[in-house]
Design an enzyme around this catalytic site. Structure first.
Site, mmCIF file in Angstrom:
data_model
loop_
_atom_site.group_PDB
_atom_site.id
_atom_site.type_symbol
_atom_site.label_atom_id
_atom_site.label_comp_id
_atom_site.label_asym_id
_atom_site.label_seq_id
_atom_site.Cartn_x
_atom_site.Cartn_y
_atom_site.Cartn_z
ATOM 1 N N GLU A 13 0.859 -1.180 0.000
ATOM 2 C CA GLU A 13 0.000 0.000 0.000
ATOM 3 C C GLU A 13 0.897 1.233 0.000
ATOM 4 O O GLU A 13 1.771 1.384 0.842
ATOM 5 C CB GLU A 13 -0.895 0.001 1.240
ATOM 6 N N CYS A 60 -6.010 5.422 4.837
ATOM 7 C CA CYS A 60 -5.719 4.322 3.922
ATOM 8 C C CYS A 60 -7.026 3.680 3.489
ATOM 9 O O CYS A 60 -8.007 3.696 4.237
ATOM 10 C CB CYS A 60 -4.821 3.298 4.645
ATOM 11 N N CYS A 63 -6.479 -0.025 5.600
ATOM 12 C CA CYS A 63 -6.348 -0.028 7.069
ATOM 13 C C CYS A 63 -7.380 0.890 7.713
ATOM 14 O O CYS A 63 -7.053 1.713 8.573
ATOM 15 C CB CYS A 63 -4.936 0.389 7.455
ATOM 16 N N HIS A 67 -7.465 2.331 12.162
ATOM 17 C CA HIS A 67 -7.367 3.730 12.577
ATOM 18 C C HIS A 67 -8.630 4.171 13.313
ATOM 19 O O HIS A 67 -8.558 5.014 14.218
ATOM 20 C CB HIS A 67 -7.087 4.616 11.368
ATOM 21 N N ARG A 478 -0.505 -5.087 10.741
ATOM 22 C CA ARG A 478 0.895 -4.767 10.464
ATOM 23 C C ARG A 478 1.682 -4.397 11.711
ATOM 24 O O ARG A 478 2.884 -4.188 11.641
ATOM 25 C CB ARG A 478 0.980 -3.632 9.441
ATOM 26 N N SER A 501 3.985 1.098 9.793
ATOM 27 C CA SER A 501 4.987 1.319 8.749
ATOM 28 C C SER A 501 5.838 2.549 9.011
ATOM 29 O O SER A 501 6.886 2.718 8.386
ATOM 30 C CB SER A 501 4.325 1.408 7.367
ATOM 31 N N CYS A 545 2.775 -0.493 4.536
ATOM 32 C CA CYS A 545 1.606 0.311 4.190
ATOM 33 C C CYS A 545 2.010 1.771 4.271
ATOM 34 O O CYS A 545 1.802 2.428 5.284
ATOM 35 C CB CYS A 545 0.426 0.022 5.104
ATOM 36 N N CYS A 548 -0.618 4.556 4.927
ATOM 37 C CA CYS A 548 -0.867 4.948 6.321
ATOM 38 C C CYS A 548 0.194 5.922 6.819
ATOM 39 O O CYS A 548 -0.079 6.814 7.603
ATOM 40 C CB CYS A 548 -0.865 3.718 7.229
#
Length: 566
Positions: A13, A60, A63, A67, A478, A501, A545, A548
């Site tokens: 992502e 995202c 995701c 969040h 993640r 990330s 990702c 994000c």
């Protein structure tokens, strides 16, 4: 010495660039760079804190759930709001199926093609493929006819010349080791997983009204009513459907994902010694239990690969540096800020595209450099399991020891690319086994007449303090995700999200210490530097990702789109 660039890293992502120096067939240095700017934290300033979850899930397109929950927990922490047991169980189920679906998608659709050569499977014997599949699982589709149908389908797809997700890969690369039959088996399950994941995620539609971007999260609980006598509310029929979907999810994980993971890993055991990274691991813990106490998966820190102890987590020890990031702190360089004090105003100073290389001696990424007690931390399923293992979590210890035993490797294999990939499967398996228990607990609560779903005691802003600060921790698929909020006069004063990330894709900090991606790449052997498949294997094992971690595309502030609401 040769410098190579992989840009963009695909099957992730967002946008990630890896630059690496190679000498003697091995990576000797590496730099991780995200080329997009984050802006949503700035957008949140001045808004109602109760709306933050709805905005932050737009970090995202994948995701979204994670969040939402981290944001809501941050506001609830700031305002000291406790939620009903039913709301906690519903959240756990939503979070749990998000993890299970995400892990399966990652293994088959984002990471498997680093190990599986699709073109090799076109020459496989379907009967031998069926025999191989039957030797590791009793999955009902393990038949020569089924694998022949899959093989013919892929051949027809290739014959059209439109390879779609299979284009631009390193097919035939010498680093591929699976025999044709194993490649065909994995390809078949790649296609199966596409259909499977669409079905099991319907749990989000039942409990969250839609996926992605669920609609029923709410500060203080959930916005889905419970009423056994209403078809428009959560009732026995819907809970029975959730149970069916949870069973389907668990069966695929047990009989397809885990057997495939073990089968593929058995051909790549040398990867138990490659891609180890920084050796420090952070987990925020997840899945609150009825009655309070520790979450089902504990929070903790493991330092220097020491599985003898898991240290407690203190959110105040989290800081972010920007010495090698395209940001400027008002206090100057060389200083790490806690997220409550964090600043997100970007100032791009890099080369204008097209360019050959970044100035890696200076600022080279839109990702900040998070540190815990000034140490880089790896986050993700591996960190989650290592912390639980070190904390004495018996289901985790049993599952990890079982997988290591089947692969005939020791605990040291966990600190590697192979360990990172295996940990994701184990995490998926354990969560898939636990979710039906939460659904049963929810059914029991409702059966006893407990329909409570929201605590509205502090919903009215007039009952809030003049100032409040809070943090929301969550173990996303993640890894460790934290949202920090400061509230003044019922409005958001400052908001910062430190996502998985951001931890893993971190550039160097003020001391020049590498982040997890960068550290994991050091020493990696490359069979062909012109086709750096091995770099993809390591980076994909983290499941990046960057969507994000960073957001807005236009660094110059130019208007790119105007939306009229009528």
């Amino acid at each position: 010495m040769t410098k190579i660039v992989v840009d963009p890293i695909t099957r992730i992502e967002g946008h990630l660039r890896i630059e690496a120096e190679v000498a003697g067939g091995r990576v000797t240095d590496a730099w991780s760079s995200s080329t997009m700017f984050r802006g949503i934290e700035t957008i949140l300033k001045g808004r109602d804190p109760r709306d933050a979850w709805y905005v932050t899930q737009r970090f995202c397109g994948v995701c979204t759930t994670v969040h939402s929950i981290a944001s809501i927990r941050a506001v609830e922490n700031a305002l000291k709001i406790a939620i009903p047991s039913n709301a906690e169980l519903i959240r756990n189920i939503i979070i749990g199926i998000q993890n299970v679906q995400d892990h399966v998608i990652h293994f088959y659709h984002l990471h498997a093609l680093d190990w599986v050569d699709i073109t090799s499977g076109l020459t496989a014997d379907p009967a031998k493929t069926a025999a191989l599949a039957a030797s590791i699982s009793d999955w009902p589709l393990n038949s020569p006819t089924y694998f022949k149908e899959v093989q013919d389908k892929v051949k027809a797809f290739v014959a059209k010349g439109r390879l779609g997700p299979f284009a631009n890969a390193y097919w035939g690369h010498p680093a591929y080791k699976l025999p044709p039959e194993a490649n065909l088996m994995a390809t078949a399950h790649y296609l199966e997983a596409l259909e499977w994941q669409k079905d099991v995620i319907k749990i989000h539609a039942i409990l969250g009204s839609k996926n992605p971007h669920p609609q029923t999260f709410l500060v203080g609980g959930m916005a889905i009513p419970i009423d056994p006598d209403s078809q428009n509310a959560l009732n026995a029929d819907k809970l029975a459907e959730i149970k069916r979907l949870l069973t389907k999810a668990g069966e695929f994980v047990e009989k397809v994902y885990i057997p495939d993971l073990l089968a593929v890993a058995s051909f790549y055991k040398e990867w138990a010694g490659i891609g180890g990274g920084v050796g420090n691991f952070l987990s925020f813990g997840e899945f609150p239990q009825q009655g309070g106490g520790q979450p089902w998966l504990p929070a903790g820190v493991v330092l220097n690969r020491d599985l003898g102890k898991a240290l407690p987590v203190d959110h105040r020890k989290v800081t972010e540096y920007v010495d090698h990031s395209w940001y400027e702190y008002s206090g100057g360089a060389g200083k790490g800020l806690h997220p409550w004090e964090g600043e997100s105003e970007g100032k791009y100073s890099g080369p204008k595209p097209p360019f050959q290389h970044l100035d890696t001696s200076g600022k080279y990424s839109w990702v900040k450099a998070p540190r815990y007690e000034d140490q880089p931390m790896e986050v993700g399923p591996l960190a989650r399991l290592l912390v639980a293992y070190a904390a004495g979590h018996k289901p985790v210890q049993d599952a990890v020891n079982g997988v290591l035993g089947k692969l005939s490797v020791g605990p040291e294999a966990l600190f590697s690319t192979l360990g990172r990939t295996a940990a994701r499967g184990i995490d998926c398996l354990l969560i898939a086994r636990e979710m039906p228990k939460w659904n049963d607990q929810l059914m029991d609560n409702i059966g006893k007449g407990d329909y409570a779903i929201h605590n509205g005691e502090k919903w009215d802003p007039d009952r809030w303090p003049a100032e409040a600060s809070g943090y929301g921790m969550h173990e996303a698929p993640r890894g460790a995700l934290g949202h920090w909020i400061r509230i003044r006069d019922q409005k958001i004063l400052n908001y910062q999200a430190v996502v998985p990330s951001t931890w893993n894709a971190s550039p160097r900090d003020a001391k020049g210490v590498r982040g997890p991606y960068e550290a994991a790449l050091i020493g990696t052997p490359l069979a062909d530097p012109g086709k750096p498949l091995e770099i993809l294997r390591i980076i994909h094992s983290f499941d990046p990702c960057l969507a994000c971690a960073v957001h807005l595309l236009d660094a110059r502030g130019n208007e790119t789109l105007k939306v009229a609401v009528r």
